[in-house]
Design a protein around this motif. Structure first.
Motif, PDB file in Angstrom:
ATOM      1  N   GLU A  34       0.823  -1.210   0.000  1.00 29.54           N
ATOM      2  CA  GLU A  34       0.000   0.000   0.000  1.00 29.54           C
ATOM      3  C   GLU A  34       0.858   1.261   0.000  1.00 29.54           C
ATOM      4  O   GLU A  34       0.553   2.246  -0.683  1.00 29.54           O
ATOM      5  CB  GLU A  34      -0.915   0.005   1.232  1.00 29.54           C
ATOM      6  CG  GLU A  34      -1.879   1.187   1.276  1.00 29.54           C
ATOM      7  CD  GLU A  34      -2.762   1.165   2.506  1.00 29.54           C
ATOM      8  OE1 GLU A  34      -3.468   2.171   2.732  1.00 29.54           O
ATOM      9  OE2 GLU A  34      -2.750   0.159   3.242  1.00 29.54           O
ATOM     10  N   ALA A  35       1.968   1.219   0.735  1.00 25.48           N
ATOM     11  CA  ALA A  35       2.874   2.377   0.769  1.00 25.48           C
ATOM     12  C   ALA A  35       3.442   2.661  -0.617  1.00 25.48           C
ATOM     13  O   ALA A  35       3.523   3.821  -1.046  1.00 25.48           O
ATOM     14  CB  ALA A  35       3.995   2.119   1.759  1.00 25.48           C
ATOM     15  N   PHE A  36       3.839   1.604  -1.344  1.00 26.34           N
ATOM     16  CA  PHE A  36       4.348   1.787  -2.701  1.00 26.34           C
ATOM     17  C   PHE A  36       3.248   2.276  -3.639  1.00 26.34           C
ATOM     18  O   PHE A  36       3.482   3.156  -4.476  1.00 26.34           O
ATOM     19  CB  PHE A  36       4.941   0.469  -3.216  1.00 26.34           C
ATOM     20  CG  PHE A  36       6.378   0.239  -2.819  1.00 26.34           C
ATOM     21  CD1 PHE A  36       7.408   0.497  -3.713  1.00 26.34           C
ATOM     22  CD2 PHE A  36       6.709  -0.229  -1.554  1.00 26.34           C
ATOM     23  CE1 PHE A  36       8.736   0.290  -3.357  1.00 26.34           C
ATOM     24  CE2 PHE A  36       8.029  -0.429  -1.185  1.00 26.34           C
ATOM     25  CZ  PHE A  36       9.051  -0.175  -2.084  1.00 26.34           C
ATOM     26  N   THR A  37       2.059   1.698  -3.521  1.00 23.84           N
ATOM     27  CA  THR A  37       0.953   2.061  -4.406  1.00 23.84           C
ATOM     28  C   THR A  37       0.567   3.524  -4.227  1.00 23.84           C
ATOM     29  O   THR A  37       0.289   4.237  -5.206  1.00 23.84           O
ATOM     30  CB  THR A  37      -0.263   1.152  -4.139  1.00 23.84           C
ATOM     31  OG1 THR A  37       0.127  -0.216  -4.311  1.00 23.84           O
ATOM     32  CG2 THR A  37      -1.395   1.478  -5.095  1.00 23.84           C
ATOM     33  N   LYS A  38       0.548   3.989  -2.994  1.00 27.65           N
ATOM     34  CA  LYS A  38       0.198   5.390  -2.733  1.00 27.65           C
ATOM     35  C   LYS A  38       1.194   6.347  -3.367  1.00 27.65           C
ATOM     36  O   LYS A  38       0.848   7.494  -3.668  1.00 27.65           O
ATOM     37  CB  LYS A  38       0.109   5.639  -1.226  1.00 27.65           C
ATOM     38  CG  LYS A  38      -1.166   5.126  -0.583  1.00 27.65           C
ATOM     39  CD  LYS A  38      -1.217   5.502   0.891  1.00 27.65           C
ATOM     40  CE  LYS A  38      -2.536   5.071   1.520  1.00 27.65           C
ATOM     41  NZ  LYS A  38      -2.591   5.412   2.963  1.00 27.65           N
ATOM     42  N   ARG A  39       2.414   5.899  -3.537  1.00 29.59           N
ATOM     43  CA  ARG A  39       3.432   6.738  -4.181  1.00 29.59           C
ATOM     44  C   ARG A  39       3.435   6.568  -5.699  1.00 29.59           C
ATOM     45  O   ARG A  39       4.298   7.107  -6.385  1.00 29.59           O
ATOM     46  CB  ARG A  39       4.822   6.389  -3.629  1.00 29.59           C
ATOM     47  CG  ARG A  39       5.039   6.787  -2.171  1.00 29.59           C
ATOM     48  CD  ARG A  39       5.081   8.307  -2.026  1.00 29.59           C
ATOM     49  NE  ARG A  39       5.432   8.736  -0.687  1.00 29.59           N
ATOM     50  CZ  ARG A  39       6.638   9.159  -0.305  1.00 29.59           C
ATOM     51  NH1 ARG A  39       7.629   9.181  -1.166  1.00 29.59           N
ATOM     52  NH2 ARG A  39       6.853   9.554   0.932  1.00 29.59           N
ATOM     53  N   GLY A  40       2.493   5.784  -6.217  1.00 25.97           N
ATOM     54  CA  GLY A  40       2.340   5.668  -7.667  1.00 25.97           C
ATOM     55  C   GLY A  40       3.065   4.511  -8.304  1.00 25.97           C
ATOM     56  O   GLY A  40       3.261   4.490  -9.518  1.00 25.97           O
ATOM     57  N   PHE A  41       3.466   3.508  -7.509  1.00 25.36           N
ATOM     58  CA  PHE A  41       4.226   2.389  -8.065  1.00 25.36           C
ATOM     59  C   PHE A  41       3.392   1.113  -8.111  1.00 25.36           C
ATOM     60  O   PHE A  41       2.580   0.849  -7.219  1.00 25.36           O
ATOM     61  CB  PHE A  41       5.483   2.142  -7.226  1.00 25.36           C
ATOM     62  CG  PHE A  41       6.396   3.331  -7.177  1.00 25.36           C
ATOM     63  CD1 PHE A  41       7.074   3.742  -8.318  1.00 25.36           C
ATOM     64  CD2 PHE A  41       6.565   4.054  -6.004  1.00 25.36           C
ATOM     65  CE1 PHE A  41       7.901   4.854  -8.292  1.00 25.36           C
ATOM     66  CE2 PHE A  41       7.384   5.156  -5.964  1.00 25.36           C
ATOM     67  CZ  PHE A  41       8.056   5.570  -7.107  1.00 25.36           C
ATOM     68  N   THR A  42       3.620   0.330  -9.159  1.00 29.27           N
ATOM     69  CA  THR A  42       2.951  -0.957  -9.329  1.00 29.27           C
ATOM     70  C   THR A  42       3.869  -2.074  -8.849  1.00 29.27           C
ATOM     71  O   THR A  42       5.037  -2.152  -9.256  1.00 29.27           O
ATOM     72  CB  THR A  42       2.600  -1.196 -10.811  1.00 29.27           C
ATOM     73  OG1 THR A  42       1.761  -0.134 -11.265  1.00 29.27           O
ATOM     74  CG2 THR A  42       1.897  -2.535 -10.996  1.00 29.27           C
ATOM     75  N   ILE A  43       3.364  -2.927  -7.993  1.00 31.95           N
ATOM     76  CA  ILE A  43       4.156  -4.034  -7.454  1.00 31.95           C
ATOM     77  C   ILE A  43       3.828  -5.314  -8.225  1.00 31.95           C
ATOM     78  O   ILE A  43       2.682  -5.770  -8.240  1.00 31.95           O
ATOM     79  CB  ILE A  43       3.861  -4.246  -5.947  1.00 31.95           C
ATOM     80  CG1 ILE A  43       4.142  -2.974  -5.158  1.00 31.95           C
ATOM     81  CG2 ILE A  43       4.692  -5.412  -5.420  1.00 31.95           C
ATOM     82  CD1 ILE A  43       5.563  -2.515  -5.222  1.00 31.95           C
ATOM     83  N   LYS A  44       4.834  -5.891  -8.865  1.00 37.12           N
ATOM     84  CA  LYS A  44       4.634  -7.141  -9.597  1.00 37.12           C
ATOM     85  C   LYS A  44       4.735  -8.359  -8.681  1.00 37.12           C
ATOM     86  O   LYS A  44       4.011  -9.341  -8.860  1.00 37.12           O
ATOM     87  CB  LYS A  44       5.670  -7.262 -10.721  1.00 37.12           C
ATOM     88  CG  LYS A  44       5.376  -6.400 -11.939  1.00 37.12           C
ATOM     89  CD  LYS A  44       6.342  -6.719 -13.073  1.00 37.12           C
ATOM     90  CE  LYS A  44       6.127  -8.135 -13.599  1.00 37.12           C
ATOM     91  NZ  LYS A  44       7.026  -8.443 -14.740  1.00 37.12           N
ATOM     92  N   ALA A  45       5.630  -8.289  -7.709  1.00 36.78           N
ATOM     93  CA  ALA A  45       5.812  -9.431  -6.792  1.00 36.78           C
ATOM     94  C   ALA A  45       6.435  -8.927  -5.497  1.00 36.78           C
ATOM     95  O   ALA A  45       7.127  -7.909  -5.470  1.00 36.78           O
ATOM     96  CB  ALA A  45       6.693 -10.504  -7.437  1.00 36.78           C
ATOM     97  N   PHE A  46       6.165  -9.680  -4.423  1.00 30.94           N
ATOM     98  CA  PHE A  46       6.679  -9.321  -3.108  1.00 30.94           C
ATOM     99  C   PHE A  46       7.001 -10.598  -2.345  1.00 30.94           C
ATOM    100  O   PHE A  46       6.265 -11.584  -2.418  1.00 30.94           O
ATOM    101  CB  PHE A  46       5.654  -8.489  -2.337  1.00 30.94           C
ATOM    102  CG  PHE A  46       6.113  -8.088  -0.954  1.00 30.94           C
ATOM    103  CD1 PHE A  46       6.743  -6.874  -0.747  1.00 30.94           C
ATOM    104  CD2 PHE A  46       5.930  -8.936   0.134  1.00 30.94           C
ATOM    105  CE1 PHE A  46       7.183  -6.505   0.517  1.00 30.94           C
ATOM    106  CE2 PHE A  46       6.364  -8.578   1.402  1.00 30.94           C
ATOM    107  CZ  PHE A  46       6.986  -7.352   1.589  1.00 30.94           C
TER     108      PHE A  46
END
Length: 540
Positions: free
Chosen positions: A481-493
Motif C-alpha cells: 500500500e505504501a508503494f501504491t500510494k506513491r504511484g508504483f505498481t508491485i509485480k511481486a513481493f
C-alpha cells in the motif's frame, strides 16, 4: 555476521600468563597488573624475542600486530591488551626481533594511521593459556597462515637472501590431489584482475603451481592449484571474503572438484609455473581486461597494485612486500589487499537529467547506493546537470560504473569524473535557489562505518529492490500500500523466510525501480523504523 578472525585471532580471551625475565617480575592473570608491568618497560636496549608495542589504536586486532612483525621473520605468539593501547609480539628468533626494533627505530611504525612505538620487552617469552589461545579453528588457521608466510618469505630478512616459497610438505611438489585446487570467484569486479595479481596474493600462502582464469555466468573466475592441502586450506581461510581493492573485487573461495589442472598455454589467461616452456597460444589480455563492463583503469601496464610500504631495506636487506596484506578474514571491516592507483577524483559530473523532477535529495539518495554523498550541486544555469561529491574515489568509480546511461525520470543520465576536486557551497548572498546541499553530516550514509558490510551488497540497478529495517508490526499489505500510494505498481513481493525484517519487491522495470528507490528509501514505516532500500541481485 560471523567474526572468523579479528577478536578471535590467536586468543579468545584476555586471560594470559606472561613468562617474565626474572622472578621479581612474576605476573598473575590480572590484566591491570600486566598493564602496569608493560607501562614502563625500561630495559629497551636488551634484546628479547618478545617485542612491546605501545600507543596502538583501541580497535587494533591481533592480525594487525602480526602483520607488523611478519616482514622480519616468523611470528610465534601475540597478545593485545584490550583498552590498554599496548600489545606484545613474540618472534621465533631473537635476530628477527632485533631487525624489527632496529628498523622501526629509524622510521615510524603505524597502525590505522596512528604512530606506534616498538621496543624490546622485559619478557623473554610470551605464554598464552592453551585453553583459550588455540581454541578456535580460525585462530589455528591464522597462526598457520602467519607461519606459511614467514617461513616462505619473511625469513629472507634474516637470511639476507630471497627465500623461495616452498610447499608445506617439505619441498616435494605434489602434482594434484583432493582439496589442492581452489575455485576463486571475483565479485563486484570494478577493476580488472589479471593473473599476475592473483599470483601475487595467493603465493603468500604456499607455492602456486598453476592458475587458470576464465569467465563463467558473467563472472570472472580462477582455478588455483597448490602442491598440498595445507597451503590451499590456509589460503582459503585467510582470503575468502577479502577485497583485492578497497570496496570491490571481493574474493569468494571454495574447493574445486578438480584434483589437478591441465594447462596448455602460458599466457595472460593461464600459467603453469612448473613448466615455463609451454607455448603462449593466443591468449589476449586486453580482451579479458575490457570484458564484462569492467573499467579499463588508468593504471594498466603499471604493474600490480600490491605495492608495499616496506619498499626500503634494513642493513642492506630488502624487506618482502607484505605491507598491503591483511590477515583479517571475512570480516567486512577488512582493509583491501591492494590499493589501485586510481585517479583521486571524488566529484562526478552528471548530465542529461530531467530538470523538472530531479532534486538534490533525489540525487543524494540514488548515488548514496554506491557511496556516501557529501555534497550535491545542481548547476544554476544548466539545471539538467549536477556535480556530486562522494566521500572516497572508489565510491565515485562505483557510481560511475553502475549509473552512467541509467534512465532516471525518463532520461538516460550521463555520469563522468569531474575536474573539480570539491563541490563549493554558495557564498552568502549568492543566488542558489536551494540547488546546492551539504550532506556531510547526514545520518543516511550507508558506508560511514569503516568496512561497512553494505560494501558486500552493492549491485547494479535492477527491477528488484531489497527492503530492510521492516518492523514486525508491518505486513506485506502495508508495504504494498505504501508503494501504491506513491504511484508504483508491485509485480511481486516476498519476505525473507528467515528474517522478516527484510523483503524483496519487484517492479515492472528498472526505470520504475530507480524511481521507487528514490522515493521510498527512508520512508517511515513506524515511529522508530524507516525503510532501507537498495538494488538486489535476486529476482522473485
Amino acid at each position: 555476521m560471523v567474526k572468523r578472525g579479528s577478536d578471535e585471532l590467536l586468543s579468545q580471551s584476555g586471560v594470559t600468563v606472561m613468562a617474565p625475565a626474572a622472578p621479581h617480575h612474576a605476573d598473575n592473570n590480572n590484566q591491570d597488573s600486566a598493564a602496569k608491568k608493560v607501562k614502563l618497560e625500561q630495559n629497551v636496549g636488551k634484546p628479547s624475542r618478545v617485542i612491546h608495542i605501545r600507543n596502538i589504536p583501541n580497535e587494533t586486532t591481533e592480525a594487525e600486530i602480526i602483520q607488523l612483525g611478519l616482514p622480519f621473520g616468523r611470528v610465534t605468539n601475540v597478545l593485545v591488551l584490550k583498552g590498554k593501547n599496548q600489545a606484545f609480539l613474540e618472534m621465533a628468533e631473537e635476530i628477527s626481533a632485533v631487525a624489527m626494533v632496529a628498523y622501526f627505530g629509524g622510521c615510524v611504525a603505524q597502525l590505522r594511521g596512528r604512530a606506534v612505538y616498538v621496543q624490546f620487552s622485559n619478557h623473554k617469552e610470551l605464554k598464552t593459556d592453551q585453553t583459550h589461545s588455540n581454541a578456535s579453528a580460525s585462530a589455528q588457521a591464522a597462526l598457520q597462515a602467519a607461519q606459511v608466510i614467514s617461513n616462505s618469505a619473511g625469513a629472507a630478512l634474516v637470511a639476507g637472501a630471497g627465500a623461495a616459497l616452498q610447499p608445506a610438505n617439505g619441498g616435494t611438489e605434489i602434482q594434484g590431489g583432493p582439496n589442492t585446487v581452489l575455485r576463486v570467484i571475483i565479485e563486484h569486479m570494478l577493476y580488472p584482475i589479471v593473473l599476475d595479481v592473483l599470483y601475487s596474493i595467493f603465493q603468500r600462502y604456499g607455492k602456486v603451481l598453476k592458475i587458470v582464469t576464465f569467465t563463467k555466468n558473467n563472472s570472472f573466475q580462477a582455478l588455483i592449484q597448490y602442491p598440498d592441502t595445507v597451503s590451499a586450506q590456509t589460503a582459503k581461510t585467510a582470503l575468502d571474503g577479502q577485497n583485492i581493492y578497497n570496496g570491490c573485487c571481493t574474493l569468494r573461495i571454495d574447493y574445486s572438484k578438480m584434483t589437478c589442472l591441465n594447462v596448455k598455454y602460458n599466457n595472460d589467461k593461464s600459467r603453469d609455473y612448473t613448466n615455463p616452456t609451454l607455448p603462449s597460444g593466443d591468449g589476449d589480455a586486453h580482451q579479458l581486461l575490457t570484458s564484462g563492463g569492467v573499467l579499463a583503469p588508468p593504471f594498466l601496464g603499471l604493474g600490480s597494485g600490491l605495492a608495499s610500504p616496506y619498499g626500503v631495506s634494513v642493513g642492506g636487506v630488502g624487506l618482502p612486500a607484505f605491507g598491503a596484506l591483511t590477515l583479517t578474514p571475512a570480516s567486512p571491516a577488512l582493509r583491501a589487499l591492494a590499493a589501485p592507483p586510481l585517479p583521486l577524483a571524488t566529484v562526478l559530473l552528471v548530465s542529461n537529467l530531467n530538470e523538472e523532477m530531479v532534486t538534490p535529495d533525489a540525487l543524494f539518495t540514488l548515488f548514496g547506493v554506491y557511496g556516501d554523498v557529501q555534497r550535491v550541486k545542481i548547476l544554476y544555469n544548466k539545471k539538467d546537470s549536477a556535480l556530486i561529491q562522494m566521500a572516497e574515489p572508489h565510491q565515485a568509480h562505483l557510481a560511475l560504473t553502475h549509473m552512467d546511461k541509467l534512465r532516471v525520470f525518463g532520461k538516460a543520465m550521463r555520469v563522468m569524473l569531474s575536474k573539480h576536486q570539491t563541490v563549493q557551497l554558495p557564498k552568502e548572498g549568492q543566488p542558489d535557489a536551494g540547488l546546492t546541499r551539504d550532506y556531510s553530516q547526514s545520518p543516511l550514509h550507508r558506508f560511514k562505518k569503516p568496512g561497512s558490510k553494505n560494501y558486500q551488497n552493492i549491485y547494479p540497478p535492477s527491477a528488484t529492490l531489497h527492503l530492510s529495517n521492516i518492523p514486525a508490526t508491518v505486513s506485506e499489505e502495508d508495504i504494498k500500500e505504501a508503494f501504491t500510494k506513491r504511484g508504483f505498481t508491485i509485480k511481486a513481493f516476498k519476505f525473507f523466510p528467515k528474517d522478516r525484517k527484510m523483503a524483496l519487491v519487484q517492479l515492472p522495470s528498472i526505470d520504475d525501480a530507480v524511481a521507487a528507490l528514490i522515493k521510498m528509501h527512508n520512508y517511515q514505516l513506524s515511529e522508530s523504523n524507516h525503510l532501507r532500500v537498495s538494488f538486489s541481485k535476486s529476482s522473485i
